[in-house]
Design a protein around this motif. Structure first.
Motif, short mmCIF file in Angstrom:
data_model
loop_
_atom_site.label_atom_id
_atom_site.label_comp_id
_atom_site.label_asym_id
_atom_site.label_seq_id
_atom_site.Cartn_x
_atom_site.Cartn_y
_atom_site.Cartn_z
N LYS A 142 17.86 18.68 17.13
CA LYS A 142 19.07 17.93 16.78
C LYS A 142 19.79 18.53 15.57
O LYS A 142 20.96 18.23 15.34
N SER A 143 19.11 19.38 14.83
CA SER A 143 19.74 20.03 13.68
C SER A 143 20.61 21.22 14.09
O SER A 143 21.34 21.76 13.26
N GLY A 144 20.51 21.63 15.35
CA GLY A 144 21.24 22.81 15.81
C GLY A 144 20.42 24.08 15.71
O GLY A 144 20.81 25.13 16.21
N VAL A 145 19.26 23.99 15.06
CA VAL A 145 18.33 25.13 14.96
C VAL A 145 17.45 25.16 16.20
O VAL A 145 17.01 24.11 16.67
N SER A 146 17.19 26.33 16.74
CA SER A 146 16.28 26.47 17.88
C SER A 146 14.86 26.69 17.38
O SER A 146 14.65 27.14 16.24
N LEU A 147 13.88 26.38 18.24
CA LEU A 147 12.48 26.45 17.82
C LEU A 147 11.60 27.01 18.92
O LEU A 147 11.68 26.59 20.07
N LEU A 148 10.75 27.97 18.54
CA LEU A 148 9.70 28.46 19.41
C LEU A 148 8.39 28.01 18.78
O LEU A 148 8.01 28.47 17.70
N GLN A 149 7.69 27.08 19.45
CA GLN A 149 6.54 26.42 18.85
C GLN A 149 5.24 27.23 18.96
O GLN A 149 5.08 28.04 19.87
#
Length: 402
Positions: free
Chosen positions: A224-231
């Motif tokens: 939701k922050s606009g940052v993408s994430l690879l967990q």
């Protein structure tokens, strides 16, 4: 074997490791002006020049431009193989030339299963790029994202919190594509920071011989922050099954799709973290202003010098600064490493805890806090945005000119 030892890229490797490389090599001899591959061809091998020379030629706007002339001991073709990308330039022999060739499958297998080889190759790539040979045909696009790595030899210094919030600040400051990669493979918590369930993660690539780019992009999650994430993997035991070469390939591939990639690493000094350290463009060591933080920082730095990492590239960040008494840490840092920290992040447990409890980044939840200001300074340093020096004058100086 002595021939391999004489090549700069393999200098320092032990005899056993050199033997593994020798098994994968194929020696090929060419005459003058032979086209080894053309611009746009598939990347199918990694090359080392044993003797002779190779011209690197690129076609731009209908005109031919010579990018470089490579000689004995130079190598080329490695990043195209790692990225699975087409050749960005043609390579043509200059005079009688002998090449040592490692086919793509053998090269990737060797990188994945032999950390010391992977580290040497990635280190050589970094040094060559810094030396101005970025035009060598690695097969990668000229405009690629910047990888930022957060490292520490001490636990509890806050790299997870910093990585997530610096990424959020970078997004707000630049509007560019920002990705966080959780490389604390056993106990990563970036999913918690971004309030994201671990539906997809790096563990999806366990057992894969190659990285499928389409699958990789689907594994990256939006926040939701606009940052993408690879967990990181959701199960610690899965981490041991992930090959270092696969992770390096993933990071290089992601550079084609994101402007900044923030890597949060585990607080251990291991072969894998050294791979990542040599790959990143901006390495940042995070420490706390206490005895153990300073001691471990000093020992880590000395270790990096011993393995011949270019320590001048390392930036420092002091977290959990509580009071003016911690200024001695800044003085020590400047005296020890001849560098100022890129930011001093104040200790504010209440503000940090509330942002995590709300499922929001602190730079979004409390943008005017001192904690957010410290984190934004890190983002500015990464993005090359100049931050004005803080005014030390009394509050009344703005009303009464000096």
């Amino acid at each position: 074997m002595s021939m391999l030892e004489s090549l700069p890229i393999f200098k320092g490797l032990n005899e056993t490791t050199l033997g593994k490389i020798d098994d994968a090599l194929d020696t090929r001899t060419y005459g003058d002006n032979v086209v080894l591959f053309n611009q746009g061809d598939p990347s199918d091998a990694f090359y080392i020049i044993q003797s002779g020379g190779v011209r690197v030629v690129c076609q731009t706007a209908g005109a031919e431009r010579e990018l470089a002339v490579l000689g004995e001991g130079d190598f080329f073709g490695e990043m195209g193989v790692i990225d699975n990308a087409a050749r960005s330039a043609a390579c043509i022999t200059q005079g009688d030339t002998t090449l040592l060739v490692i086919e793509k499958d053998n090269f990737l297998r060797m990188m994945a299963t032999n950390p010391s080889i992977s580290r040497h190759v990635m280190s050589a790539v970094v040094k060559r790029t810094q030396g101005g040979l970025a035009g060598v045909p690695s097969g990668s696009a000229p405009d690629k994202g910047t990888i930022v790595g957060l490292f520490s030899a001490s636990g509890g210094v806050g790299t997870t919190f910093i990585a997530a919030n610096v990424a959020g600040a970078l997004k707000a400051l630049t509007g560019k594509k920002i990705l966080v990669v959780d490389l604390d493979l056993m106990f990563g918590d970036q999913g918690v920071m971004f309030d994201i369930k671990p539906e997809r993660s790096i563990e999806d690539f366990v057992g894969d011989p190659e990285v499928d780019e389409e699958k990789l992009l689907k594994t990256v999650m939006s926040t939701k922050s606009g940052v993408s994430l690879l967990q990181a993997p959701s199960r610690p035991e899965t981490a041991e099954a992930l090959e270092g070469g696969i992770i390096i390939t993933i990071l290089e591939m992601l550079r084609n799709h994101f402007d900044y990639i923030i890597c949060d690493t585990a607080h251990v000094v291991q072969e894998f973290n050294i791979h990542v350290l040599e790959l990143v463009q901006i390495p940042i060591y995070v420490l706390t202003p206490d005895f153990f933080g300073l001691k471990n920082c000093s020992r880590w730095y000395d270790l990096m010098k011993k393995i011949r990492f270019p320590v001048s590239r390392i930036e420092f960040l002091i977290n959990k600064v509580e009071e003016e008494a911690d200024d001695h840490s800044v003085e020590w840092l400047e005296e020890r490493f001849n560098k100022k920290p890129i930011s001093l992040i104040p200790f504010d447990m209440k503000c940090a805890k509330e942002s995590i409890d709300h499922g929001e980044l602190v730079v979004i939840d409390s943008p005017d806090s001192e904690l957010s200001n410290g984190l934004e300074r890190v983002a500015c340093a990464i993005a090359g945005i100049e931050v004005p020096e803080e005014e030390e004058d009394s509050w009344w100086s703005k009303w009464i000119p000096l």
